[in-house]
Design a protein around this motif. Structure first.
Motif, short mmCIF file in Angstrom:
data_model
loop_
_atom_site.label_atom_id
_atom_site.label_comp_id
_atom_site.label_asym_id
_atom_site.label_seq_id
_atom_site.Cartn_x
_atom_site.Cartn_y
_atom_site.Cartn_z
N LYS A 113 0.94 -1.18 0.12
CA LYS A 113 0.00 0.00 -0.09
C LYS A 113 0.95 1.19 0.08
O LYS A 113 0.50 2.18 -0.78
N PHE A 114 1.83 1.19 0.88
CA PHE A 114 2.81 2.39 0.69
C PHE A 114 3.39 2.70 -0.85
O PHE A 114 3.41 3.78 -1.15
N PHE A 115 3.68 1.51 -1.42
CA PHE A 115 4.07 1.64 -2.83
C PHE A 115 3.13 2.22 -3.75
O PHE A 115 3.24 3.24 -4.32
N GLU A 116 1.74 2.00 -3.50
CA GLU A 116 0.58 2.33 -4.22
C GLU A 116 0.59 3.85 -3.78
O GLU A 116 0.04 4.39 -4.83
N MET A 117 0.54 4.26 -2.55
CA MET A 117 0.39 5.47 -2.14
C MET A 117 1.32 6.68 -2.94
O MET A 117 0.79 7.62 -3.31
N GLU A 118 2.38 5.98 -3.07
CA GLU A 118 3.54 6.75 -3.65
C GLU A 118 3.34 7.18 -5.14
O GLU A 118 3.32 8.25 -5.63
#
Length: 354
Positions: free
Chosen positions: A307-312
């Motif tokens: 999710k952190f990857f997607e948020m970025e």
């Protein structure tokens, strides 16, 4: 108020703009300023010396962390002082170290750098190592003596340090933040405090403001949008984070710029506690990522990483997302967008947090 850039509250225009916004949105709020500036058109907050006394343990520890003259301060020393006494004490401990004190502190730092007293004792097993250790220490001593006795530039710097301490901690200055009287500056309802005391010079007073608030109200919510300078006040941060556990009825909300936090034990423990039950995460220093999932399953770890990857990726497209965690909800973790129409969702989350 220490934030830099166009929106820094050290900019008078920005401060006036925010003050007008607070007055418009919270017309009944008790708005105050805590600090040494005199150019702000807002009521001054004066904390009581009684609050210094009640927070003496952490204030003493914080002062010892920034002093070059002492390594430890007994809290009892602070418990019978008035503002003038406290000012004189600050000037004394914040000034430059004497020759002997400078030697002592440099030797102590040298011992710590080489592994502490255990390594020093172990070195005695080898005569060669012991001689090497002592000679290095002697060299350091001679450097200190030479600087203090003969180095004109160094002596001038010591003089500047002494004058700086007098300027920062004089009675006139400290009297702008502390008072001998116990009249509380806080009122029932919403209290908004602007302060530029999160930096090194006055960060030790942040616990005093908090203690002043807690002395006034049996229950209350404290919201901080910054933390005292982390590289020197990590124990103060830990003290702040522990308030809800140690003061019944106290709730705490913090905006934490984790990129600036050192990865020392106190800060790691503080972040761990901050995210353990309820939190909103827009981004996070990777050094603290493990605090989010260390007590969770491997699937939560994998989910967070993804999710952190997607948020970025979404941020680069101009969208704003955050991760919401609530250990008391059926769904502990969720990703929420701040696209149009989602602001009410965020407000609902804040209401549940408090």
């Amino acid at each position: 108020m220490n934030r830099k850039g166009k929106l820094s509250l050290n900019n008078p225009e920005t401060f006036d703009m925010l003050l007008k916004l607070v007055n418009k949105k919270l017309p009944e709020a008790n708005t105050m300023y805590f600090g040494v500036r005199e150019d702000l058109n807002v009521e001054r907050l004066l904390a009581s010396m009684e609050s210094v006394k009640e927070a003496a343990d952490i204030v003493a520890e914080a002062l010892a962390a920034i002093s070059e003259k002492v390594r430890k301060i007994k809290p009892e020393k602070l418990k019978n002082m008035n503002v003038e006494d406290f000012s004189n004490f600050l000037v004394k401990i914040m000034g430059p170290p004497s020759t002997l004190k400078d030697m002592s502190m440099r030797l102590q730092k040298g011992i710590e750098k080489r592994g502490g007293a255990t390594k020093f004792i172990a070195s005695m097993a080898s005569v060669t190592r012991l001689i090497e250790y002592l000679l290095t220490g002697a060299k350091g001593f001679f450097i200190v003596i030479k600087q203090h006795a003969f180095d004109k530039e160094f002596k001038e710097k010591l003089k500047e340090k002494e004058e700086e301490a007098k300027s920062l901690y004089s009675y006139d200055v400290i009297g702008k933040m502390l008072a001998d009287e116990e009249e509380t500056p806080f009122r029932e309802g919403v209290n908004v405090v602007f302060t530029d005391c999160f930096g090194r010079n006055y960060g030790f007073l942040i616990p005093v403001i908090i203690q002043e608030f807690l002395r006034t109200f049996n229950e209350g919510i404290i919201v901080l949008d910054d933390l005292p300078q982390p590289d020197v006040y990590s124990k103060v941060i830990q003290w702040i984070v522990n308030r809800p556990d140690e003061v019944e009825g106290c709730k705490l909300a913090l905006f934490v710029p984790s990129a600036y936090l050192p990865t020392v034990e106190e800060c790691v423990d503080s972040v761990r506690k901050m995210v353990s039950e309820k939190c909103i995460v827009f981004d996070m220093n990777s050094d603290f990522f493990h605090t989010l999932h260390e007590r969770a399953s491997a699937t939560v770890h994998a989910w967070l990483y993804e999710k952190f990857f997607e948020m970025e990726e979404k941020r680069r497209e101009g969208e704003c997302y955050f991760i919401h965690h609530d250990a008391f909800e059926e769904v502990n973790w969720e990703v929420i967008s701040l696209r149009k129409g989602k602001i009410e969702r965020l407000r609902g989350i804040f209401r549940r947090i408090f």
